[in-house]
Design a protein around this motif. Structure first.
Motif, PDB file in Angstrom:
ATOM      1  N   LYS A  47      -8.893 -19.697  13.513  1.00 10.99           N
ATOM      2  CA  LYS A  47      -7.535 -20.616  13.688  1.00 10.99           C
ATOM      3  C   LYS A  47      -7.451 -20.739  15.186  1.00 10.99           C
ATOM      4  N   LEU A  48      -7.471 -19.854  15.775  1.00 10.80           N
ATOM      5  CA  LEU A  48      -7.282 -19.928  17.160  1.00 10.80           C
ATOM      6  C   LEU A  48      -8.490 -20.649  18.088  1.00 10.80           C
ATOM      7  N   LEU A  49      -9.819 -20.437  17.519  1.00 10.29           N
ATOM      8  CA  LEU A  49     -10.865 -20.891  17.931  1.00 10.29           C
ATOM      9  C   LEU A  49     -10.683 -22.390  17.832  1.00 10.29           C
ATOM     10  N   ALA A  50     -10.650 -22.952  16.640  1.00 11.56           N
ATOM     11  CA  ALA A  50     -10.519 -24.298  16.132  1.00 11.56           C
ATOM     12  C   ALA A  50      -9.289 -25.259  16.988  1.00 11.56           C
ATOM     13  N   THR A  51      -8.208 -24.330  17.101  1.00 12.90           N
ATOM     14  CA  THR A  51      -7.058 -25.047  17.700  1.00 12.90           C
ATOM     15  C   THR A  51      -7.406 -25.262  19.246  1.00 12.90           C
ATOM     16  N   GLY A  52      -7.951 -24.209  20.018  1.00  9.46           N
ATOM     17  CA  GLY A  52      -7.972 -24.036  21.113  1.00  9.46           C
ATOM     18  C   GLY A  52      -9.185 -25.250  21.558  1.00  9.46           C
ATOM     19  N   ALA A  55     -19.730 -29.147  16.185  1.00  8.37           N
ATOM     20  CA  ALA A  55     -20.644 -28.104  15.621  1.00  8.37           C
ATOM     21  C   ALA A  55     -19.873 -26.953  15.171  1.00  8.37           C
ATOM     22  N   LEU A  56     -19.166 -26.403  16.113  1.00  5.23           N
ATOM     23  CA  LEU A  56     -18.140 -25.293  16.030  1.00  5.23           C
ATOM     24  C   LEU A  56     -17.055 -25.691  14.886  1.00  5.23           C
ATOM     25  N   LEU A  57     -16.463 -26.664  15.209  1.00  7.11           N
ATOM     26  CA  LEU A  57     -15.384 -27.159  14.159  1.00  7.11           C
ATOM     27  C   LEU A  57     -15.906 -27.452  12.896  1.00  7.11           C
ATOM     28  N   LEU A  58     -17.048 -27.890  12.460  1.00  7.06           N
ATOM     29  CA  LEU A  58     -17.604 -28.122  11.475  1.00  7.06           C
ATOM     30  C   LEU A  58     -17.823 -26.808  10.778  1.00  7.06           C
ATOM     31  N   ARG A  59     -18.349 -25.792  11.380  1.00  8.39           N
ATOM     32  CA  ARG A  59     -18.372 -24.636  10.827  1.00  8.39           C
ATOM     33  C   ARG A  59     -17.087 -23.884  10.427  1.00  8.39           C
ATOM     34  N   VAL A  60     -16.320 -23.974  11.241  1.00  9.06           N
ATOM     35  CA  VAL A  60     -14.721 -23.416  10.874  1.00  9.06           C
ATOM     36  C   VAL A  60     -14.225 -24.260   9.584  1.00  9.06           C
ATOM     37  N   SER A  61     -14.459 -25.762   9.438  1.00 11.08           N
ATOM     38  CA  SER A  61     -13.763 -26.621   8.330  1.00 11.08           C
ATOM     39  C   SER A  61     -14.640 -26.108   7.337  1.00 11.08           C
ATOM     40  N   ASP A  62     -15.949 -25.953   7.292  1.00  9.65           N
ATOM     41  CA  ASP A  62     -16.739 -25.672   5.963  1.00  9.65           C
ATOM     42  C   ASP A  62     -15.969 -24.244   5.645  1.00  9.65           C
ATOM     43  N   LEU A  92     -25.669 -20.627  13.049  1.00 10.33           N
ATOM     44  CA  LEU A  92     -24.309 -19.930  13.145  1.00 10.33           C
ATOM     45  C   LEU A  92     -23.885 -20.164  11.675  1.00 10.33           C
ATOM     46  N   ARG A  93     -24.422 -19.326  10.531  1.00  9.93           N
ATOM     47  CA  ARG A  93     -23.915 -19.574   9.525  1.00  9.93           C
ATOM     48  C   ARG A  93     -22.477 -19.102   9.096  1.00  9.93           C
ATOM     49  N   ASN A  94     -22.295 -17.922  10.055  1.00 11.84           N
ATOM     50  CA  ASN A  94     -20.896 -17.454   9.851  1.00 11.84           C
ATOM     51  C   ASN A  94     -20.045 -17.276  11.316  1.00 11.84           C
ATOM     52  N   TYR A  95     -19.424 -18.330  11.659  1.00 12.16           N
ATOM     53  CA  TYR A  95     -18.574 -18.383  13.107  1.00 12.16           C
ATOM     54  C   TYR A  95     -18.063 -16.973  13.431  1.00 12.16           C
ATOM     55  N   ARG A  96     -17.647 -16.233  12.473  1.00 14.62           N
ATOM     56  CA  ARG A  96     -16.905 -14.941  12.780  1.00 14.62           C
ATOM     57  C   ARG A  96     -17.841 -13.964  13.540  1.00 14.62           C
ATOM     58  N   VAL A  97     -19.228 -14.078  13.612  1.00 14.13           N
ATOM     59  CA  VAL A  97     -19.898 -13.424  14.319  1.00 14.13           C
ATOM     60  C   VAL A  97     -19.453 -13.459  15.974  1.00 14.13           C
ATOM     61  N   LEU A  98     -18.940 -14.461  16.291  1.00 10.88           N
ATOM     62  CA  LEU A  98     -18.538 -14.608  17.706  1.00 10.88           C
ATOM     63  C   LEU A  98     -17.546 -13.871  18.081  1.00 10.88           C
ATOM     64  N   PHE A  99     -16.653 -13.113  17.068  1.00  7.10           N
ATOM     65  CA  PHE A  99     -15.543 -12.472  17.456  1.00  7.10           C
ATOM     66  C   PHE A  99     -15.992 -11.012  18.040  1.00  7.10           C
ATOM     67  N   ARG A 100     -17.253 -10.730  17.710  1.00  5.76           N
ATOM     68  CA  ARG A 100     -18.028  -9.498  18.187  1.00  5.76           C
ATOM     69  C   ARG A 100     -18.403  -9.571  19.678  1.00  5.76           C
ATOM     70  N   TYR A 101     -18.336 -10.666  20.129  1.00  9.09           N
ATOM     71  CA  TYR A 101     -18.741 -10.966  21.713  1.00  9.09           C
ATOM     72  C   TYR A 101     -17.585 -11.493  22.464  1.00  9.09           C
ATOM     73  N   THR A 102     -16.472 -11.121  22.023  1.00 11.68           N
ATOM     74  CA  THR A 102     -15.367 -11.534  22.783  1.00 11.68           C
ATOM     75  C   THR A 102     -15.283 -11.100  24.246  1.00 11.68           C
ATOM     76  N   TYR A 103     -15.669 -10.231  24.762  1.00 16.21           N
ATOM     77  CA  TYR A 103     -15.429  -9.904  26.076  1.00 16.21           C
ATOM     78  C   TYR A 103     -16.883 -10.300  26.931  1.00 16.21           C
TER      79      TYR A 103
END
Length: 442
Positions: free
Chosen positions: A374-379, A424-431, A120-131
């Motif tokens: 922001k919302l993903l890491a905080t949540g 791992a997700l927090l690490l990706r967002v923090s990077d 998961l080099r770019n966590y933002r791809v998860l936004f595409r799979y919201t639903y």
């Protein structure tokens, strides 16, 4: 700066390995009077896996937060040491020993974290799979009530059995999928949620179509209690959504509405469902002999409190207490087990580790450059904090006890895998946050 961060993380990891290795050795000295190197060898294998995660971060996420992995490693290792101590009291060895299973699950969990960091080099791809994430989360929540998968003899329908040999708790993975869904949904609707509504009794009430999702989540939470007898998961899911809703909109009214709905749901469940009512009785009348000896009573809670009292300020010492006298001392009551042998000082140190971990996660979220991150890491950080509060509050009689696991510490493979994926997700967002020239964190 990245090199400094990674060197700091390596130093903290080595300190974590020393703490965990020392804890296991002290357990052996206290319980057996000598050191058995076999368990330390297994712990060494886990250390190699954690170092592999460190190397993966150096190569692919050099700006990731340097405190997250050492804290998770320390908490996981302390949990293994205490589970091992209870195994020694029961003369459990080999695969029958819960500590060996915990070590195996830790290996799987850390390997899962390495996989997420590398793929998961770019966590933002998860936004595409919201639903899709929301659908996956709901499916995972209902798996335990599907005939053929549920474990019939369980007190609460939260476990799934595959082939009768492999069991896991899907709600642990569901909380990650739902966090992705909530983050994506709120990014899409935050403007209307924050800017619309009518004031009544001093509170800004949203329109029906804005409050609709909150009502759905509330009903799903109540449904979990009714169908699965699982108070903890319902509180966790609802609390996570309300926290992310507040982060997205900044409106205190959402928190007030959420708290009101949560209180109404709890009162309704306590009045209608005997199972929930018994939990409240065990909490309010914990030391009543009638309640202690009743089915589903407060015997476990009282034993855990006595264990904490026995530990006092400095504890009995690792391997020298009797935490095994408390039922479920490896899982639900892992904190009283640690409190008995490490004392109030040890419990305070563990809670400080949780506090630092959660604060780093929230700090990562608040410094995020995009709303989704922001919302993903905080949540995710708030979910861990709420889970710790529910379990610690339950075993210390601050709130009624519910069926969750203490993150990283308690025995349970599903929880370990889910929590290390969160790492791992927090690490990706923090990077991603630290890589931005506009934001500097710690």
């Amino acid at each position: 700066m990245p090199q400094t961060h990674r060197n700091r993380e390596l130093g903290l990891l080595l300190l974590s390995f020393a703490v965990v290795g020392g804890a296991i050795a002290l357990v052996q000295l206290g319980a057996m009077g000598g050191v058995d190197w076999s368990i330390l060898v297994y712990a060494g294998v886990l250390a190699v896996l954690v170092l592999a995660l460190h190397i993966a971060l150096r190569l692919t996420a050099p700006n990731a937060d340097p405190l997250v992995v050492p804290i998770a490693t320390t908490l996981t290792g302390l949990g293994i040491a205490m589970i091992y101590r209870i195994d020694l009291a029961g003369d459990l060895a080999g695969w029958e020993a819960y500590s060996i299973r915990q070590i195996a699950w830790t290996g799987i969990a850390v390997a899962a974290a390495v996989t997420v960091v590398l793929t998961l080099r770019n966590y933002r791809v998860l936004f595409r799979y919201t639903y899709l994430s929301g659908l996956v989360g709901l499916v995972l929540l209902i798996l335990p009530i599907i005939p053929g998968l549920a474990i019939e003899d369980a007190n609460a329908a939260v476990w799934v059995s595959v082939g009768g040999i492999f069991t896991f708790q899907p709600a642990e993975l569901a909380k990650i999928a739902l966090a992705v869904f909530f983050a994506g949904y709120l990014v899409r609707t935050r403007e209307s949620l924050a800017s619309t509504g009518h004031r009544f009794l001093g509170v800004s009430w949203p329109r029906a179509r804005e409050i609709g999702p909150l009502l759905v989540i509330w009903l799903v939470s109540l449904g979990i209690i009714v169908l699965q007898r699982d108070i903890g998961t319902s509180v966790l899911v609802f609390g996570m959504f309300v926290a992310m809703l507040y982060t997205a909109t900044g409106r205190t009214s959402w928190v007030l509405i959420g708290l009101g709905m949560a209180a109404a749901g709890v009162v309704l469940a306590a009045q209608v469902m005997p199972y929930v009512g018994l939990r409240f009785q065990a909490w309010l009348r914990a030391f009543d002999p009638e309640v202690i000896d009743s089915v589903g009573g407060s015997y476990q809670l009282v034993q855990g409190i006595f264990g904490l009292a026995q530990g006092g300020l400095l504890g009995t010492g690792l391997g020298q207490g009797r935490p095994y006298l408390t039922p479920l001392s490896r899982s639900d009551y892992i904190l009283p087990s640690l409190g008995e042998e490490l004392g109030l000082v040890g419990v305070f140190a563990v809670l400080c580790l949780y506090m630092i971990f959660v604060s780093r996660g929230i700090r990562i979220g608040l410094a995020g450059q995009d709303d989704f991150g922001k919302l993903l890491a905080t949540g995710l950080a708030f979910t861990l904090a709420l889970q710790v509060f529910i379990m610690v509050g339950g075993v210390t009689r601050v709130i009624p006890l519910t069926g969750l696991t203490t993150p990283f510490l308690a025995a349970g493979g599903s929880s370990l895998v889910a929590n290390w994926i969160i790492v791992a997700l927090l690490l990706r967002v923090s990077d991603a946050v630290r890589s931005s020239p506009r934001v500097v964190i710690g």
